[in-house]
Scaffold this motif. Structure first.
Motif, PDB file in Angstrom:
ATOM      1  N   ASP A   1     -23.675 -52.743  46.264  1.00  0.00           N
ATOM      2  CA  ASP A   1     -22.642 -51.088  45.463  1.00  0.00           C
ATOM      3  C   ASP A   1     -21.910 -51.726  44.200  1.00  0.00           C
ATOM      4  OD1 ASP A   1     -22.371 -49.693  48.516  1.00  0.00           O
ATOM      5  OD2 ASP A   1     -20.320 -50.539  48.198  1.00  0.00           O
ATOM      6  N   THR A   2     -22.224 -52.721  44.009  1.00  0.00           N
ATOM      7  CA  THR A   2     -22.237 -53.165  42.633  1.00  0.00           C
ATOM      8  C   THR A   2     -22.921 -53.280  41.827  1.00  0.00           C
ATOM      9  OG1 THR A   2     -20.558 -55.275  43.202  1.00  0.00           O
ATOM     10  CG2 THR A   2     -21.460 -55.008  41.092  1.00  0.00           C
ATOM     11  N   PHE A   3     -24.712 -53.233  42.033  1.00  0.00           N
ATOM     12  CA  PHE A   3     -25.504 -52.221  41.821  1.00  0.00           C
ATOM     13  C   PHE A   3     -25.530 -50.821  41.710  1.00  0.00           C
ATOM     14  CE2 PHE A   3     -29.883 -50.597  42.303  1.00  0.00           C
ATOM     15  CZ  PHE A   3     -30.630 -51.287  40.855  1.00  0.00           C
ATOM     16  N   ILE A   4     -25.448 -49.816  42.705  1.00  0.00           N
ATOM     17  CA  ILE A   4     -25.318 -48.502  42.786  1.00  0.00           C
ATOM     18  C   ILE A   4     -24.125 -48.044  41.575  1.00  0.00           C
ATOM     19  CG2 ILE A   4     -24.741 -46.222  43.706  1.00  0.00           C
ATOM     20  CD1 ILE A   4     -27.319 -47.949  45.258  1.00  0.00           C
TER      21      ILE A   4
ATOM     22  N   HIS B   1     -16.915 -64.588  39.298  1.00  0.00           N
ATOM     23  CA  HIS B   1     -18.034 -63.477  39.681  1.00  0.00           C
ATOM     24  C   HIS B   1     -17.457 -62.503  41.154  1.00  0.00           C
ATOM     25  CE1 HIS B   1     -20.697 -66.040  37.458  1.00  0.00           C
ATOM     26  NE2 HIS B   1     -21.709 -65.232  36.817  1.00  0.00           N
ATOM     27  N   ASN B   2     -16.116 -61.254  40.976  1.00  0.00           N
ATOM     28  CA  ASN B   2     -15.496 -60.626  41.435  1.00  0.00           C
ATOM     29  C   ASN B   2     -16.090 -59.724  41.121  1.00  0.00           C
ATOM     30  OD1 ASN B   2     -12.000 -60.684  41.548  1.00  0.00           O
ATOM     31  ND2 ASN B   2     -13.517 -60.704  42.544  1.00  0.00           N
ATOM     32  N   PHE B   3     -16.451 -59.344  42.437  1.00  0.00           N
ATOM     33  CA  PHE B   3     -16.864 -57.657  42.478  1.00  0.00           C
ATOM     34  C   PHE B   3     -16.053 -56.449  41.951  1.00  0.00           C
ATOM     35  CE2 PHE B   3     -19.841 -59.046  45.504  1.00  0.00           C
ATOM     36  CZ  PHE B   3     -21.137 -59.250  45.013  1.00  0.00           C
ATOM     37  N   ASN B   4     -16.162 -55.189  41.784  1.00  0.00           N
ATOM     38  CA  ASN B   4     -17.176 -54.920  40.681  1.00  0.00           C
ATOM     39  C   ASN B   4     -16.919 -55.162  38.942  1.00  0.00           C
ATOM     40  OD1 ASN B   4     -19.255 -53.345  38.927  1.00  0.00           O
ATOM     41  ND2 ASN B   4     -18.990 -52.000  40.286  1.00  0.00           N
ATOM     42  N   TRP B   5     -16.937 -56.401  38.877  1.00  0.00           N
ATOM     43  CA  TRP B   5     -17.004 -56.614  37.025  1.00  0.00           C
ATOM     44  C   TRP B   5     -17.222 -56.187  36.196  1.00  0.00           C
ATOM     45  CZ3 TRP B   5     -19.838 -60.158  40.031  1.00  0.00           C
ATOM     46  CH2 TRP B   5     -21.267 -60.054  40.051  1.00  0.00           C
ATOM     47  N   GLU B   6     -18.823 -55.134  36.457  1.00  0.00           N
ATOM     48  CA  GLU B   6     -18.800 -53.903  35.058  1.00  0.00           C
ATOM     49  C   GLU B   6     -18.147 -53.139  35.590  1.00  0.00           C
ATOM     50  OE1 GLU B   6     -21.414 -54.798  32.901  1.00  0.00           O
ATOM     51  OE2 GLU B   6     -23.135 -56.471  34.570  1.00  0.00           O
TER      52      GLU B   6
ATOM     53  N   GLY C   1     -28.469 -47.700  48.260  1.00  0.00           N
ATOM     54  CA  GLY C   1     -28.086 -48.215  48.227  1.00  0.00           C
ATOM     55  C   GLY C   1     -27.931 -49.022  49.725  1.00  0.00           C
ATOM     56  N   ASP C   2     -27.323 -48.557  50.950  1.00  0.00           N
ATOM     57  CA  ASP C   2     -27.267 -49.033  51.991  1.00  0.00           C
ATOM     58  C   ASP C   2     -29.058 -48.936  52.250  1.00  0.00           C
ATOM     59  OD1 ASP C   2     -25.259 -48.657  52.591  1.00  0.00           O
ATOM     60  OD2 ASP C   2     -24.879 -46.593  53.200  1.00  0.00           O
ATOM     61  N   LEU C   3     -29.931 -48.358  52.573  1.00  0.00           N
ATOM     62  CA  LEU C   3     -31.221 -47.842  53.066  1.00  0.00           C
ATOM     63  C   LEU C   3     -32.043 -49.891  51.973  1.00  0.00           C
ATOM     64  CD1 LEU C   3     -33.601 -47.941  54.204  1.00  0.00           C
ATOM     65  CD2 LEU C   3     -34.482 -46.277  52.535  1.00  0.00           C
ATOM     66  N   LEU C   4     -31.361 -50.177  51.240  1.00  0.00           N
ATOM     67  CA  LEU C   4     -31.510 -51.048  49.505  1.00  0.00           C
ATOM     68  C   LEU C   4     -31.534 -52.304  50.586  1.00  0.00           C
ATOM     69  CD1 LEU C   4     -33.396 -51.868  47.585  1.00  0.00           C
ATOM     70  CD2 LEU C   4     -31.374 -51.232  46.129  1.00  0.00           C
TER      71      LEU C   4
END
Length: 311
Positions: free
Chosen positions: A71-74, A114-119, A24-27
């Motif tokens: 981070d939320t994506f990961i 839209h506050n991380f990490n809502w998922e 994720g850091d690379l992405l």
């Protein structure tokens, strides 16, 4: 396409989280630093909200936001195969406040941004709380991805209601005891019907539906935010905004939500979704009848993106 895509994502979700974070850091470097994804929008938004801060301070907010975004994506990818222990260990919070309302026999509306990490917060809810959670979502155009996200978001019991057919979707639950989750910082499509308030000092439209629904049904309203303890670990904060919203004057609940959202962002500015253009709808004097703030409405058209020049 669905089975191929789901199989790939499921296998990817089995990779240890520390390795996913490294990827994720690379992405993040490729997307934000190399490609400059939405850099102008992010910088404009942060400047509009915090013009008093230094360039270095705003740059720091952007850098931390970009990491939280990735981070939320990961973490969302990891949730595809994650079980109860993973979810509950990484998202804790004040869930007892919801259960207190449930024991009183009350329904509840949740208004959050839209506050991380809502998922992660959505999935954790199913393990902590007694109300069935009705989650409003916007269907994705890609059918395979839409199915994957619907299955992911409902894996701990959330009942998903498409925002495109909200009225009919709510009908079967109208007489039940539920918790309705609403992301209330969306940009309204019909700005002439929106409530208008100053948000970080700029005229901003707010969706009127959450307040109107709460007042019409006298449904208690809770405001929710999420803070980050450390990488991958979060805490959900719950504020019972009003148990009897029908007793409030029109606009008061939205003003309270505006105040809550502003304070949440000020405390944790890197946790909000700066990559969407929150001020993309311009204020026009003909909207004066929809102005519900306690300060006078602007007497002329206002477009913060054009009128505020980022240095």
């Amino acid at each position: 396409m669905y089975y191929l895509l789901y199989g790939f994502l499921y296998l990817a979700s089995l990779i240890p989280l520390r390795i996913l974070y490294a990827l994720g850091d690379l992405l993040g470097w490729l997307i934000f630093d190399l490609a400059g994804y939405r850099r102008k929008v992010i910088d404009q938004n942060i400047y509009l909200a915090f013009p008093e801060r230094t360039d270095e301070e705003r740059k720091g907010i952007r850098k931390r936001f970009q990491r939280n975004f990735i981070d939320t994506f990961i973490e969302t990818l990891k949730l595809i195969s994650a079980g109860k222990s993973f979810i509950t260990s990484r998202m804790q919070g004040e869930y007892d406040k919801f259960n207190t309302l449930y024991e009183k026999g009350l329904r509840c509306q949740v208004h959050m941004g839209h506050n991380f990490n809502w998922e992660l917060g959505n999935l954790a809810y199913g393990y902590y709380c007694k109300h069935p959670l009705l989650g409003v979502y916007m269907p994705l155009k890609n059918k395979a991805m839409d199915r994957i996200f619907r299955e992911l978001r409902s894996k701990t019991g959330t009942i998903l209601l498409p925002a495109t057919d909200m009225k009919n979707s709510m009908f079967p639950y109208r007489d039940t005891q539920y918790l309705l989750g609403l992301v209330a910082d969306q940009v309204p499509s019909k700005v002439h019907q929106a409530y208008w308030l100053n948000f970080f000092g700029h005229p901003t439209p707010f969706i009127p539906g959450p307040e109107k629904g709460a007042r019409a049904g006298n449904i208690p309203v809770a405001f929710v935010s999420i803070s980050k303890i450390k990488r991958g670990y979060y805490y959900l904060h719950v504020e019972i905004a009003e148990e009897n919203p029908s007793s409030l004057e029109e606009g008061e609940l939205t003003r309270r939500y505006r105040n809550f959202l502003e304070e949440t962002i000020k405390q944790h500015p890197d946790m909000w979704l700066w990559s969407h253009r929150r001020w993309k709808k311009s204020w026009k004097p003909e909207y004066t009848a929809r102005w519900i703030d306690l300060v006078p409405a602007p007497s002329q058209a206002v477009d913060p993106y054009k009128e505020t020049v980022h240095p």
